[in-house]
Design a protein around this motif. Structure first.
Motif, PDB file in Angstrom:
ATOM      1  N   GLN A   1      29.899  14.266  -8.422  1.00 25.11           N
ATOM      2  CA  GLN A   1      29.036  13.790  -9.419  1.00 25.11           C
ATOM      3  C   GLN A   1      28.199  12.454  -8.886  1.00 25.11           C
ATOM      4  OE1 GLN A   1      32.434  12.920 -11.794  1.00 25.11           O
ATOM      5  NE2 GLN A   1      32.084  14.927 -12.695  1.00 25.11           N
ATOM      6  N   ARG A   2      28.715  11.796  -8.042  1.00 20.54           N
ATOM      7  CA  ARG A   2      27.974  10.608  -7.422  1.00 20.54           C
ATOM      8  C   ARG A   2      26.691  11.261  -6.737  1.00 20.54           C
ATOM      9  NH1 ARG A   2      31.912   6.197  -5.161  1.00 20.54           N
ATOM     10  NH2 ARG A   2      33.680   7.022  -6.612  1.00 20.54           N
ATOM     11  N   GLN A   3      26.910  12.530  -6.027  1.00 20.91           N
ATOM     12  CA  GLN A   3      25.697  12.774  -5.362  1.00 20.91           C
ATOM     13  C   GLN A   3      24.771  13.264  -6.339  1.00 20.91           C
ATOM     14  OE1 GLN A   3      24.469  12.102  -2.770  1.00 20.91           O
ATOM     15  NE2 GLN A   3      25.395  13.308  -1.217  1.00 20.91           N
ATOM     16  N   ARG A   4      25.128  13.771  -7.716  1.00 19.16           N
ATOM     17  CA  ARG A   4      24.117  14.259  -8.696  1.00 19.16           C
ATOM     18  C   ARG A   4      23.345  12.949  -9.089  1.00 19.16           C
ATOM     19  NH1 ARG A   4      25.735  19.268 -11.422  1.00 19.16           N
ATOM     20  NH2 ARG A   4      27.217  20.235 -10.270  1.00 19.16           N
ATOM     21  N   ILE A   5      24.132  11.988  -9.294  1.00 16.30           N
ATOM     22  CA  ILE A   5      23.361  10.483  -9.731  1.00 16.30           C
ATOM     23  C   ILE A   5      22.560  10.255  -8.795  1.00 16.30           C
ATOM     24  CG2 ILE A   5      23.704   8.361 -10.257  1.00 16.30           C
ATOM     25  CD1 ILE A   5      26.865   9.274 -11.052  1.00 16.30           C
ATOM     26  N   GLY A   6      22.693  10.291  -7.252  1.00 16.94           N
ATOM     27  CA  GLY A   6      21.693  10.032  -6.133  1.00 16.94           C
ATOM     28  C   GLY A   6      20.589  11.037  -6.436  1.00 16.94           C
ATOM     29  N   ILE A   7      20.721  11.981  -6.683  1.00 16.22           N
ATOM     30  CA  ILE A   7      19.585  13.221  -7.048  1.00 16.22           C
ATOM     31  C   ILE A   7      18.777  12.776  -7.949  1.00 16.22           C
ATOM     32  CG2 ILE A   7      19.077  15.610  -7.178  1.00 16.22           C
ATOM     33  CD1 ILE A   7      21.473  16.314  -5.759  1.00 16.22           C
ATOM     34  N   ALA A   8      19.376  12.323  -9.346  1.00 17.47           N
ATOM     35  CA  ALA A   8      18.668  11.940 -10.361  1.00 17.47           C
ATOM     36  C   ALA A   8      17.696  10.536  -9.962  1.00 17.47           C
ATOM     37  CB  ALA A   8      19.662  11.506 -11.497  1.00 17.47           C
TER      38      ALA A   8
ATOM     39  N   GLU B   1       0.784  -1.144  -0.312  1.00 19.93           N
ATOM     40  CA  GLU B   1      -0.090  -0.069  -0.122  1.00 19.93           C
ATOM     41  C   GLU B   1       0.869   1.316   0.003  1.00 19.93           C
ATOM     42  OE1 GLU B   1      -3.621  -2.006   2.688  1.00 19.93           O
ATOM     43  OE2 GLU B   1      -1.611  -1.465   3.351  1.00 19.93           O
ATOM     44  N   ILE B   2       1.912   1.282   0.219  1.00 18.27           N
ATOM     45  CA  ILE B   2       2.921   2.214   0.646  1.00 18.27           C
ATOM     46  C   ILE B   2       3.425   2.614  -0.554  1.00 18.27           C
ATOM     47  CG2 ILE B   2       5.284   1.523   1.378  1.00 18.27           C
ATOM     48  CD1 ILE B   2       5.106   3.639   3.632  1.00 18.27           C
ATOM     49  N   GLU B   3       3.596   1.751  -1.594  1.00 17.26           N
ATOM     50  CA  GLU B   3       4.496   1.994  -2.670  1.00 17.26           C
ATOM     51  C   GLU B   3       4.199   3.329  -3.489  1.00 17.26           C
ATOM     52  OE1 GLU B   3       4.552  -1.317  -5.660  1.00 17.26           O
ATOM     53  OE2 GLU B   3       5.916  -2.207  -4.436  1.00 17.26           O
ATOM     54  N   PRO B   4       2.812   3.730  -3.761  1.00 13.42           N
ATOM     55  CA  PRO B   4       2.696   4.690  -4.376  1.00 13.42           C
ATOM     56  C   PRO B   4       2.877   6.021  -3.768  1.00 13.42           C
ATOM     57  CG  PRO B   4       0.493   3.778  -3.671  1.00 13.42           C
ATOM     58  CD  PRO B   4       1.493   2.831  -3.649  1.00 13.42           C
ATOM     59  N   TYR B   5       3.147   5.849  -2.443  1.00 11.29           N
ATOM     60  CA  TYR B   5       3.462   7.044  -1.523  1.00 11.29           C
ATOM     61  C   TYR B   5       5.057   7.127  -1.797  1.00 11.29           C
ATOM     62  CZ  TYR B   5      -1.293   7.148  -0.472  1.00 11.29           C
ATOM     63  OH  TYR B   5      -2.606   7.115  -0.814  1.00 11.29           O
ATOM     64  N   ARG B   6       5.880   6.067  -1.787  1.00 11.79           N
ATOM     65  CA  ARG B   6       7.153   6.146  -1.973  1.00 11.79           C
ATOM     66  C   ARG B   6       7.576   6.760  -3.105  1.00 11.79           C
ATOM     67  NH1 ARG B   6       9.306   0.880   1.180  1.00 11.79           N
ATOM     68  NH2 ARG B   6       9.176   1.807   3.212  1.00 11.79           N
ATOM     69  N   ARG B   7       6.767   6.659  -4.107  1.00  7.96           N
ATOM     70  CA  ARG B   7       7.066   7.471  -5.530  1.00  7.96           C
ATOM     71  C   ARG B   7       7.079   8.758  -5.414  1.00  7.96           C
ATOM     72  NH1 ARG B   7       2.615   4.886  -9.365  1.00  7.96           N
ATOM     73  NH2 ARG B   7       2.963   2.969  -8.109  1.00  7.96           N
ATOM     74  N   ASP B   8       6.098   9.306  -4.422  1.00 12.20           N
ATOM     75  CA  ASP B   8       6.118  10.770  -3.980  1.00 12.20           C
ATOM     76  C   ASP B   8       7.059  11.355  -3.085  1.00 12.20           C
ATOM     77  OD1 ASP B   8       3.832  10.665  -5.852  1.00 12.20           O
ATOM     78  OD2 ASP B   8       2.223  11.105  -4.161  1.00 12.20           O
ATOM     79  N   ILE B   9       7.557  10.309  -2.199  1.00 12.21           N
ATOM     80  CA  ILE B   9       8.583  10.731  -1.444  1.00 12.21           C
ATOM     81  C   ILE B   9       9.623  10.071  -1.698  1.00 12.21           C
ATOM     82  CG2 ILE B   9       9.027  11.193   1.153  1.00 12.21           C
ATOM     83  CD1 ILE B   9       5.945  10.607   1.925  1.00 12.21           C
ATOM     84  N   ARG B  10      10.748  10.944  -1.889  1.00 11.99           N
ATOM     85  CA  ARG B  10      12.133  10.224  -2.147  1.00 11.99           C
ATOM     86  C   ARG B  10      12.955  10.724  -1.355  1.00 11.99           C
ATOM     87  NH1 ARG B  10      12.364   5.850  -5.060  1.00 11.99           N
ATOM     88  NH2 ARG B  10      13.965   6.588  -6.270  1.00 11.99           N
ATOM     89  N   MET B  11      14.345  10.043  -1.390  1.00  9.16           N
ATOM     90  CA  MET B  11      15.452  10.286  -0.413  1.00  9.16           C
ATOM     91  C   MET B  11      16.595  10.367  -0.882  1.00  9.16           C
ATOM     92  SD  MET B  11      15.539   8.641   3.226  1.00  9.16           S
ATOM     93  CE  MET B  11      16.676   9.073   4.526  1.00  9.16           C
ATOM     94  N   ILE B  12      17.447  11.230  -0.617  1.00  7.70           N
ATOM     95  CA  ILE B  12      19.014  11.416  -0.947  1.00  7.70           C
ATOM     96  C   ILE B  12      19.654  11.175   0.275  1.00  7.70           C
ATOM     97  CG2 ILE B  12      20.360  13.080  -2.084  1.00  7.70           C
ATOM     98  CD1 ILE B  12      18.397  14.774  -3.053  1.00  7.70           C
ATOM     99  N   PHE B  13      20.932  10.379  -0.154  1.00  3.32           N
ATOM    100  CA  PHE B  13      21.479  10.046   0.991  1.00  3.32           C
ATOM    101  C   PHE B  13      22.904  10.775   1.268  1.00  3.32           C
ATOM    102  CE2 PHE B  13      18.956   6.595  -0.269  1.00  3.32           C
ATOM    103  CZ  PHE B  13      18.380   5.993   0.916  1.00  3.32           C
ATOM    104  N   GLN B  14      23.477  10.615   2.418  1.00  3.03           N
ATOM    105  CA  GLN B  14      24.621  11.543   2.740  1.00  3.03           C
ATOM    106  C   GLN B  14      25.932  10.835   1.919  1.00  3.03           C
ATOM    107  OE1 GLN B  14      25.890  11.245   6.777  1.00  3.03           O
ATOM    108  NE2 GLN B  14      27.663  12.747   6.488  1.00  3.03           N
ATOM    109  N   ASP B  15      26.274   9.795   2.078  1.00  3.97           N
ATOM    110  CA  ASP B  15      27.516   9.176   1.777  1.00  3.97           C
ATOM    111  C   ASP B  15      27.446   8.801   0.064  1.00  3.97           C
ATOM    112  OD1 ASP B  15      29.840   8.271   1.246  1.00  3.97           O
ATOM    113  OD2 ASP B  15      29.887   6.552   2.640  1.00  3.97           O
ATOM    114  N   PRO B  16      27.963   9.664  -0.592  1.00  6.97           N
ATOM    115  CA  PRO B  16      27.908   9.344  -2.115  1.00  6.97           C
ATOM    116  C   PRO B  16      28.854   8.059  -2.471  1.00  6.97           C
ATOM    117  CG  PRO B  16      29.402  11.331  -1.984  1.00  6.97           C
ATOM    118  CD  PRO B  16      28.895  10.806  -0.461  1.00  6.97           C
TER     119      PRO B  16
END
Lengths: 338, 343, 380
Positions: B163-170, B90-105
């Motif tokens: 650049q890795r952080q940019r990939i994580g953002i993408a 059930e949470i799947e559609p909301y995980r599309r709306d809420i995304r995460m960027i991590f600290q360690d690239p």
């Protein structure tokens, strides 16, 4: 002006590797440290700041060499050229710990986990000052007290893992100061700490510098920390010291494009209405192998012009105590003369 | 403004060290957290290590289960849903709306996958696009974060940290999310690269109409990017205020201490010694009674040791603080000159 | 929108042109190649496994073919150049014949190499038809004498006049394959059990780890002895072979399970695994697509390092007479013949299998070390 304690002249450091060409990690660096003053070595990762500091203690890896330059340390009875000493020689070992000591970013990895911090400080005192165990412990306790370890006498019996990050860093500072060194090298000592603990440690270092009068070589990537603690600053980029001088002069009027760009990259505290977009440096730091013969910053410099990639800019005096290596500084002057 | 997310009485308790022979300890990482995230704002969560800011971010997106409380996500089409009660499907559609960027690239990108596949993974998992469409979306997103499509066939190790952080953002943006939780997203980067990524986050926010929860320990960065700041200490929210109000005149002594400790990149504003920074953060397991901060607070009174202050609006403003003396204390801000009034 | 497109810079420690599209395994191979000893060991290992695979083709005669005439015949060696009586040179492989001498003191018959007699040897000699590796019908051997009745003992003969070289080659097949089979079996158990324990953790993990510790705390030799002794005597050679494999992997899986579990545990906290969870990927996808590829290299290294243990265990068991039994030829059963000192004094070539064991074990260990170092660049 006081006599300099440590003078680094024209020092280069190269790393050799069996399958690749040598890499010049630091090229022709000049630095001067005077007693009671702090020189901050600033730069981003890979700029060679830590290597430079380790060269002073001859703690470099086996494949590192110092092909040119000298590191003159004033022992009080004449200067010693550290660059000429063998890293495991008696003379070098006598300097290390007693005259020059070092604190690191991660105290946990430089403290022995199986000895109490008291024992570790005792050991240094006994080794260098030939005191007996009891006298040494007295010194240890007063040192720990001085670096702000609460309940020093009890805490001396604690193992490093029983202490918080801040207390561990204090314990390491106590160890470094055990023999009242003339020079303290601090390699990112507050980077792993929380901001309030960082402020406390910076305070402590300044306090201790006033008390002991030692010179300090402070390595950091954080311009805020530099502004807090340094008297002089040297900005490094890809092995070059691009600009150095009095911290007030350099912060007020940075002359090298890299220094300027670095300062513009740091967000300043500003009200929302006045906030300006950051102006980052374009691109990324190239690998040391791809460093141009000329100015190291050429590939990212917004002002780069004809001589930059091929001719290494000379050290140019800007103020009484302010030097930079940039063609813009000499070029303008030549144009004016022509 | 409309509300996007409401966190209500959220608590998270870790059970530690329990074994056959002794009872485990309880570690309250989050204690009764309440906050709202407005659509389009950047909400910063700041605090020192162990304050629970990362746990909070992970609980919101249910990367960790919560112990009690609710996280309400307000849907575009009206109504809201409690994310904490949803099951894995059930949470799947909301995980599309809420995304995460991590600290360690370094550790946030799978070293065995090509950049293209890393960014395409969420699209494939959710079976949203395939074939040419998928390719087009991935290349488009990579272009938006400044990674050239030629580089999409490479593995992460060929890229620098920034650049890795940019990939994580993408990877976060490829699903067109509404809310992005950035957990210390720029902390591991060099200053010059950090500035690039901050600008990028700013641009993307505008272009995609994003909302950020920006978790950070760096008040300088927070001041630059955030509209509102939540200050956490030992699993509590101690202050929650619009950025300008908080930096102008903090209402909680801990906020003041953080600002006091913050080194400013300007030697002429050097703070010098004699800062009144007392003590260290207590271990989470033996949190003091009463106000969690009283052990280090220079203004602490008897009441602070006995009674826990509630988070409440101060003088009817948008500034919330959990301090018994929030109204009366005159705490020092971090802005250079005082300003008359803020609109 | 003002986003400056940046070209990826290549990491400092990698040469620029080559690393463009290298995968983790590609990187690992590059690092492995720098490890010279490991590279040499790799070739040694490959050589031995080739010998094992092509045993029937390489072995000059049938390992069970015996000849009472040539009991304990010494190694003939293989010669390529000979000088004729008239001083001319003759090229072409040959072996010397034997002549018998009576030891005047002990009055014992001994074989002496007779340099006068030259028995020509041919490569790709014709032979009785046989099946290579049980599949490919062939009637040619790598090496053989022209007249099959001539003695041909390059490495000497054993008590029953069987060719040591042929037996050694066939023994290589059994010994090496038992190591491989044992490790494969252990790997299967190890990955399944360790994987579940590491991925789901909790009580299952604790239970598995206690079992692993229990098994590992048992002294292995008595355990093997017990299990081997419990095997029915009337089992066929093949049955014993598989039974021994199973017994060996009964212990072997524990180490691999530990490695797998450890990798799973450490990977589970990596951000990219959390990211995959938040992407909505199923557990199966996370394990197969995100986690397993990240540690295949470690598993390969761990498995390689486990093979020598298996080979040694088999050798030890068979040497003690509890593993494989006589008609099966393995290094262990071959070494059984070298059990008493007197035989060794008269026929030291019976120790040849021991030499092979040492070489293979060393090579596998160096090779495994090289793999492990290559798999983990931070481990050094």
């Amino acid at each position: 002006m006081t006599k300099p304690l440590l003078t680094i002249n024209d020092m280069s450091i190269t790393f050799t590797s069996p399958d690749e060409a040598d890499i010049e990690a630091v090229r022709q660096v000049d630095l001067t440290l005077t007693p009671g003053k702090t020189l901050a070595l600033v730069g981003e990762s890979g700029c060679g700041k830590s290597v430079t500091a380790r060269a002073v203690l001859r703690l470099l890896d086996k494949n590192a060499k110092i092909p040119t330059g000298e590191i003159l340390f004033d022992t009080g009875s004449g200067a010693v050229d550290i660059a000429k000493l063998k890293s495991d020689s008696l003379a070098m070992r006598a300097l290390r710990g007693a005259e020059i000591s070092m604190i690191f970013q991660e105290p946990m990895s430089s403290l022995s986990p199986v000895h109490t911090i008291g024992d570790q400080v005792d050991e240094i005192i006994i080794l260098h000052d030939r005191l007996n165990k009891k006298q040494a412990r007295e010194r240890t306790v007063s040192l720990l007290d001085q670096v702000g370890v609460p309940g020093a006498r009890d805490r001396a019996n604690a193992y490093p893992f029983e202490l918080s990050g801040g207390l561990r860093q204090r314990a390491m500072i106590a160890m470094a100061l055990a023999c009242t060194p003339k020079l303290l090298i601090a390699d990112e000592p507050t980077t792993a700490l929380d901001v309030t603990t960082q402020a406390q440690i910076l305070d402590l270092l300044r306090q201790l510098q006033d008390d002991f009068g030692m010179a300090m070589l402070f390595i950091t990537h954080d311009l805020g920390v530099v502004a807090e603690i340094a008297d002089d600053i040297a900005v490094m980029y890809l092995g070059d010291v691009v600009e150095q001088g009095d911290v007030f002069d350099v912060f007020r009027a940075p002359k090298h494009p890299y220094t300027q760009a670095l300062m513009n990259s740091v967000p300043r505290l500003m009200r929302k209405a006045e906030r300006q977009r950051l102006t980052p440096i374009k691109g990324t730091v190239p690998s040391p192998k791809d460093r141009p013969v000329g100015c190291a910053f050429t590939s990212r410099c917004p002002h780069a012009f004809a001589p930059c990639p091929t001719v290494r800019p000379e050290r140019t005096q800007i103020g009484a105590d302010h030097v930079a290596r940039c063609h813009l500084l000499t070029h303008v002057r030549e144009e004016a003369m022509a | 403004m409309t509300t996007l997310l409401t966190v209500e009485n959220l608590s998270k308790v870790f059970h530690l060290g329990g074994s056959l022979f002794r009872e485990g300890r309880e570690l309250v990482a989050l204690n009764d957290i309440n906050l709202t995230v407005e659509k389009g704002e950047t909400l910063a969560i700041v605090g020192e290590s162990g304050c629970g800011k990362t746990t909070l971010g992970r609980c919101i997106i249910k990367a960790q289960p919560v112990s009690s409380g609710h996280v309400f996500y307000h849907r575009d089409e009206g109504g809201h849903v409690d994310l904490t009660t949803l099951g894995k499907r059930e949470i799947e559609p909301y995980r599309r709306d809420i995304r995460m960027i991590f600290q360690d690239p370094m550790s946030s990108l799978n070293p065995n996958m090509r950049v293209f596949d890393i960014v395409a993974e969420p699209l494939r998992v959710h079976r949203l696009l395939r074939g040419k469409e998928l390719e087009a979306r991935v290349y488009d997103t990579l272009g938006k974060v400044g990674i050239s499509p030629d580089a999409a066939g490479r593995y992460p190790h060929a890229f620098s940290g920034g650049q890795r952080q940019r990939i994580g953002i993408a990877r976060a943006l490829v699903l067109n999310p509404k809310l992005v939780i950035a957990d210390e997203a720029v902390s591991a980067l060099d200053v010059s690269i950090q500035a690039q990524v901050l600008n990028l986050l700013d641009d993307l926010k505008e272009e995609f109409g994003l909302t950020y929860i920006f978790i950070s320990h760096d008040l300088g960065v927070v001041n630059y990017i955030a509209d509102r700041v939540v200050v956490m200490y030992l699993g509590h929210v101690v202050e929650n205020a619009p950025t300008d109000l908080l930096f102008e005149r903090p209402r909680h002594p801990y906020t003041e201490m953080l600002l006091e400790a913050l080194p400013i990149a300007d030697p002429s504003r050097r703070k010098g010694r004699n800062k009144e920074l007392k003590g260290e953060i207590p271990y989470l397991g033996n949190r003091p009674k009463g106000c969690p901060f009283h052990t280090r607070c220079k203004y602490a009174q008897d009441i602070c040791r006995a009674e826990k202050p509630a988070l409440r609006p101060i003088n009817g403003t948008a500034q919330l603080a959990a301090c018994h003396f929030a109204e009366t204390l005159d705490l020092k801000g971090a802005y250079e000159a005082p300003i008359k009034a803020i609109a | 929108m003002a986003v400056d497109t940046v070209q990826p810079t290549v990491h400092v420690d990698l040469p620029k042109a080559r690393n463009r599209r290298e995968s983790q395994l590609g990187l690992m191979w590059r690092r492995f190649r720098q490890h010279k000893l490991a590279l040499v060991s790799l070739w040694v290992v490959v050589f031995f496994y080739l010998v094992a695979l092509l045993a029937e083709f390489i072995a000059p005669v049938d390992p069970v073919h015996y000849s009472a005439r040539y009991t304990y015949a010494p190694p003939q060696g293989l010669h390529f150049v000979a000088q004729n009586a008239d001083g001319g040179w003759e090229f072409g492989p040959y072996v010397n014949g034997y002549k018998t001498e009576i030891d005047p003191v002990a009055l014992r018959r001994t074989f002496v190499i007779d340099e006068e007699v030259r028995i020509p040897v041919r490569f790709f000699a014709e032979s009785e038809p046989y099946l290579l590796a049980g599949v490919i019908p062939l009637s040619v051997k790598l090496i053989g004498v022209e007249n099959p009745r001539d003695p041909f003992y390059i490495l000497g003969a054993d008590r029953l006049g069987r060719d040591m070289l042929s037996r050694l080659i066939h023994g290589t097949r059994i010994s090496l394959s038992i190591g491989l089979a044992g490790v494969t079996l252990s790997l299967f158990f190890g990955i399944v059990i360790g994987g579940f324990a590491g991925f789901y953790g909790g009580w299952f993990d604790s239970a598995v780890m206690r079992v692993v510790e229990f098994i590992r705390s048992m002294p292995t030799i008595p355990l093997w002895l017990g299990l081997a002794a419990a095997m029915p005597k009337d089992w066929s050679a093949l049955q014993t072979y598989f039974a021994i494999t199973l017994i060996l992997s009964l212990i072997g899986w524990t180490e691999l399970a530990r490695v797998v579990r450890g990798r799973f545990l450490s990977l589970r906290t990596e951000d990219f695994v959390t990211a995959a969870q938040l992407d909505g990927a199923s557990d199966w996808r996370i394990v197969t697509r995100h986690m397993v590829p990240s540690f295949t290299s470690h598993i390969i290294a761990a498995a390689t390092l486990a093979i020598p243990g298996m080979i040694l265990a088999e050798t030890a068991l068979s040497f003690l007479g509890l593993g494989l039994q006589a008609p099966i030829v393995s290094w262990g059963t071959l070494l059984q013949d070298a059990q008493n000192i007197r035989t060794l004094a008269t026929a030291p070539w019976l120790l040849a299998p021991g030499v092979c064991v040492v070489i293979v074990i060393l090579a596998l260990n160096f090779f495994g070390d090289g793999l492990r170092d290559a798999a983990d660049p931070h481990g050094r």
